[in-house]
Design an enzyme around this catalytic site. Structure first.
Site, PDB file in Angstrom:
ATOM      1  N   ARG A   1      21.860  -4.473  15.454  1.00  0.00           N
ATOM      2  CA  ARG A   1      20.753  -5.432  15.391  1.00  0.00           C
ATOM      3  C   ARG A   1      19.742  -5.054  14.318  1.00  0.00           C
ATOM      4  NH1 ARG A   1      20.047  -7.275  21.796  1.00  0.00           N
ATOM      5  NH2 ARG A   1      21.865  -8.662  21.683  1.00  0.00           N
TER       6      ARG A   1
ATOM      7  N   TYR B   1      23.876 -14.474  14.916  1.00  0.00           N
ATOM      8  CA  TYR B   1      24.836 -13.433  15.343  1.00  0.00           C
ATOM      9  C   TYR B   1      24.144 -12.135  15.755  1.00  0.00           C
ATOM     10  CZ  TYR B   1      25.558 -11.928  10.270  1.00  0.00           C
ATOM     11  OH  TYR B   1      25.463 -11.498   8.982  1.00  0.00           O
ATOM     12  N   GLU B   2      24.852 -11.314  16.461  1.00  0.00           N
ATOM     13  CA  GLU B   2      24.263 -10.120  17.104  1.00  0.00           C
ATOM     14  C   GLU B   2      23.096 -10.485  18.033  1.00  0.00           C
ATOM     15  OE1 GLU B   2      25.153  -7.045  17.409  1.00  0.00           O
ATOM     16  OE2 GLU B   2      26.891  -7.165  16.106  1.00  0.00           O
ATOM     17  N   GLY B   3      23.189 -11.626  18.670  1.00  0.00           N
ATOM     18  CA  GLY B   3      22.139 -12.055  19.593  1.00  0.00           C
ATOM     19  C   GLY B   3      21.130 -12.947  18.894  1.00  0.00           C
TER      20      GLY B   3
ATOM     21  N   GLN C   1      16.897 -11.965  21.453  1.00  0.00           N
ATOM     22  CA  GLN C   1      16.032 -10.849  21.044  1.00  0.00           C
ATOM     23  C   GLN C   1      14.701 -10.911  21.786  1.00  0.00           C
ATOM     24  OE1 GLN C   1      17.480  -8.605  19.096  1.00  0.00           O
ATOM     25  NE2 GLN C   1      19.215 -10.018  18.958  1.00  0.00           N
TER      26      GLN C   1
END
Lengths: 599, 599
Positions: A298, A439-441, A446
């Protein structure tokens, strides 16, 4: 085609003055990282990314990847650039020396990563995924798997992928259906379809090491029944050479808005009898391992927003200095380059100061991670650094990527009509940036992570440490006796007040008004990154003013830094007021109305 | 492929309750616009745009236009759709009946335009350009030229273009170099290259009528030496039939970020001896004529931002209702559609309320233009309406288009990873929207227009009228005795205070601090649109509450409207505080530093 020159002076400033990299380099394990080596790394990386990776950025965008009968082929020049990348040792820079890496601090690696992402985001995703897979193997692989795979992945000879998403399981990994059948020899047969697999197939390495989330037959439902498997593209024989092709294939490539040269694959596992896989760590702990990697991943994606912002800024500045249009409103000079026009200057300053603020925050966070992971600290200090870093990561990820979209959009705007023409290249940065908030949350994820894990897990104790440090910076600015620093300190203090107010409001309402708190989580994240950015710029201003006082160093750099910090304070920090208001307004407007009634 | 359903109920609400279209329809010249006809127009337009234009939107994006030996060819289905469009009379809806138009109010036409732009922006640009050319001919063409060209352009049999930009002359038209040589027969030979010419060539009409800005041999330098010429693709013979091909050719098509199906041409005039052209109006007054058209054109582009926002909202809502992912945070229900998640709900509400606010403002502005242009008013009222409309136009253009980019980006975000896949179609709206803050004058140019022409030309008198009306709305909300209206009124009042403060600050500093005022012109424009949007939503809330009190009409619509107004007040209006702060902070941070010192 636009050029990219890594902002080495700015990076050194942040590393030396904000992060105190020299102090990190003295921690046990980082002895190799002498000042000379650090300088050489930054200079060589600047050269490599500017000369080799940057020129391929538009080639990659226009050609994209192709799925052929032999798998995925990358654009012209990609293979050669990757070979050079590995040859120069960039792939294993921060990996353990035990497996052939160079063991340098992650924070130095972050600066190099920034350069690679600025130069060519689509390219940089390959090594980024490999690094994530390496970290996973280091975390939970058996010694045997480590010895077979790690050295080749760290050298870059083999690459890695992460296989999480399935059509029905995106943000919600509880819905994963891929399955793993145990075999008598201790291996597993993997079956299932995975989507959005970055560099799921390509022609740059001999082998690809897929890490795949799947369920064992007896696994519990939900996230607690997911295990992680290593599934190589080619099976590895006892002597380390490549054996049979595994039953793991890219069956389709996505047509995406951006990062065209990064192959986004639909992966089919086990269509012809099952793909051979190896369990990583313990059964049913796959998601937990994934979350260990997620911090670095992240932070890395937050950095992508910053990288694209930097690239867009450089390109917009070059264009604005070159393009002549209109009369100077102040001097009356008839035909001036557009960087003289106040609105263009405002946009350039906004790009510059927002990128600088987020960069400093990202590097600062990475410094905390290095300090947390290096030996030589007492456990309390290490834990404090880790908690601070983990608190900052959703802020950097959410804030850095949203900033990246805004700033690359300003880059287009400065180009006027030319910005809308693809040949110019300004639009690519904006298109490429658009995935980073997803992407990646997503930003929403977040924001929830910040609120419900990072803020609340210690009843706001870490947040209070951050507030205290920001307060100290604001105070130092206020006590400086210099009007320009005092002005920054005042804005920072006001922003901090907004953040603490909003935090108190959330804490007071988290139990009774969960829906409202969830509704304003994203505005709360924006508030946090706005103030944290101001904090970093305030620190930078103090340093710059000190050098200016002493008449030491590159004074024009420090003058520009002071201007940038002041601009951020004046033109960005006031947004904290609005975000705090929206947080406290909560979801009152929608209270009691269902989706069908609202829309 | 996503569907589009024109929001007819919402449009009727705005037209009836905010704009008072029924009153406009009673002005002289609009007698044809009976309530039945208005309803029929809206319903038929909704049908046509949803069924014919919307399905071609993605076809157009993927195919784009091609330059062939025979000129530009449009995507599959385009010609047929255009023929249907003209056949149904949509092209000439608001044009004078004298030349075959239907003479309906522009405001009704605006609603239909919104539908066309939502359904297929790239398609709608053709008729938009023709309408601009028609207006130019009505303004300044001789009776002879009118009789030859107007009827066919109003029916849509021929299309029109505007040729302003040259490589060195974008925002700065003083730099135009194209030239016109007078001929003995009273015509002119036109020479020069024009770029960014929308629908400069295509295969949907028999003839194309180019309006070209060029200089006469004896013309003064700068903007006062530019004349406007009519240059047809095919010369028109005495009997009205088409004659020789004129020396006006598309020599290249741009590859653009969005609106792929709208051919953006490089036009070469006179490469083979000169293109035959006809002077429009008087020599050297070309730019003046252009500015007359610019009001409608800029309002139309502001509307494009709104249209794309609406389309993106509809698509995101449909996806959010269909996509199941994650547990309901409040009820614990295990797998719910994502519109139940508070952050998705926030984004949908933000999309909806911002689109509604800007739509109401655009229609309101159009209503003022209809009132200004229709007969039946005393000259003072007409002038007052015109000034108010002209004040609002840069706000609608700048604010509506910037909003369009934000809202279409939220549309992608709600789709998660699928939003980044081109097949989904969400990304196209965002790409298409990106040009709208650039063409017809960038946001920076709108902001300067607002400040230096619209605000200052009457020493703020028009602004004071607007402030007074907003104050009255805030007061009515406050006096309503209903807490939800009072809350909206309070936020609106606070926003208005910010706007008036910032305006006073600018007025006080315009002389002595021109650079600072120019620097914050865009934040000032954002402030203006934020508050004006809140004003419109406040008006809507008063109407909705009144119907709810009386229990009349579609109560669920009015409840949703109240929620949307409250959401805007709570979540959007607070930004006015931040914008006002940034306006008053001015350019202090950069004062005294040149571009070379800052960047």
């Amino acid at each position: 085609m636009s050029h990219y020159h890594a902002p080495v002076q700015e990076m050194r400033f942040v590393l030396d003055e904000i992060v105190d990299l020299p102090q990190i380099c003295q921690l046990p394990g980082f002895e190799e990282a002498t000042p000379d080596l650090v300088n050489a790394v930054l200079d060589e990386a600047a050269k490599f990314t500017g000369e080799v990776l940057a020129p391929l950025n538009r080639v990659g965008d226009t050609q994209g990847c192709q799925l052929t009968a032999n798998g995925v082929s990358t654009p012209t020049g990609w293979k050669e650039a990757y070979a050079q990348f590995c040859e120069a040792g960039w792939n294993g820079m921060t990996s353990p020396t035990e497996f052939g890496g160079q063991g340098l601090p992650e924070t130095l690696g972050l600066a190099v990563k920034e350069m690679a992402c600025s130069a060519n985001l689509a390219f940089s995703l390959g090594p980024l995924l490999t690094a994530g897979a390496v970290e996973a193997l280091l975390t939970c692989a058996s010694d045997e798997l480590k010895s077979v795979y790690l050295e080749k992945m760290i050298s870059g000879q083999w690459s890695g992928t992460m296989n999480l998403t399935e059509p029905q399981a995106g943000s919600d990994l509880a819905l994963i259906r891929s399955r793993a059948e145990p075999q008598v020899d201790g291996t597993y047969r993997i079956f299932g379809q995975k989507i959005f697999i970055t560099y799921g197939d390509h022609d740059m390495t001999d082998n690809i090491v897929h890490l795949v989330l799947a369920r064992l037959p007896d696994a519990p439902a939900g996230v607690k029944g997911i295990s992680m498997f290593l599934v190589p593209k080619f099976l590895v024989q006892a002597d380390g050479s490549l054996g049979a092709r595994n039953d793991a294939y890219c069956v389709s490539l996505e047509h995406k808005l951006g990062i065209h040269a990064s192959p986004t694959c639909v992966m089919a596992y086990g269509d012809s009898g099952g793909a051979t896989g190896y369990l990583l760590g313990q059964a049913n702990r796959g998601l937990e391992y994934m979350f260990i990697m997620m911090n670095a991943a992240r932070l890395g994606v937050g950095l992508q927003g910053i990288s694209l912002g930097e690239r867009a800024y450089q390109q917009a500045l070059a264009y604005a200095r070159d393009r002549k249009q209109g009369r100077d409103a102040l001097t009356g000079e008839p035909l001036v380059s557009i960087d003289k026009h106040p609105d263009i200057r405002r946009m350039l300053m906004l790009m510059k100061s927002r990128v600088e603020a987020c960069r400093a925050l990202a590097y600062y966070t990475s410094g905390l991670l290095d300090r947390a992971h290096a030996g030589g600290h007492d456990p309390d200090t290490a834990k404090r650094c880790l908690y601070l870093a983990e608190f900052m990561i959703p802020i950097v990820k959410g804030g850095g990527t949203e900033m990246g979209i805004d700033v690359t959009s300003l880059g287009i705007q400065i180009h006027g009509g030319m910005g809308f023409i693809e040949e110019t290249g300004a639009a690519q940065h904006w298109r490429d940036a658009r995935i980073t908030t997803i992407y990646e949350g997503t930003t929403g994820i977040q924001a929830n992570d910040l609120l419900f894990r990072k803020l609340m897990r210690d009843q706001g104790a870490t947040a209070k440490v951050v507030f205290g440090e920001i307060y100290a910076t604001a105070k130092a600015l206020g006590m400086s006796g210099k009007p320009e620093l005092q002005a920054i300190g005042q804005r920072l203090g006001a922003g901090l007040k907004m953040w603490t107010d909003a935090t108190e409001w959330l804490a007071a309402n988290a139990q009774t008004g969960l829906s409202g708190v969830l509704t304003v989580a994203v505005p709360y994240l924006h508030l946090a990154v706005t103030v944290c950015g101001g904090w970093m710029m305030g620190k930078a201003a103090l340093v710059a003013a000190n050098y200016l006082d002493k008449g030491e160093g590159d004074l024009s750099f420090y003058r520009a830094k002071l201007a940038s910090a002041r601009f951020y304070a004046d033109q960005v920090l006031p947004q904290a007021i609005a975000y705090a208001e929206t947080v406290k307004a909560s979801d009152t407007a929608m209270a009691g109305l269902s989706s069908d009634e609202l829309f």
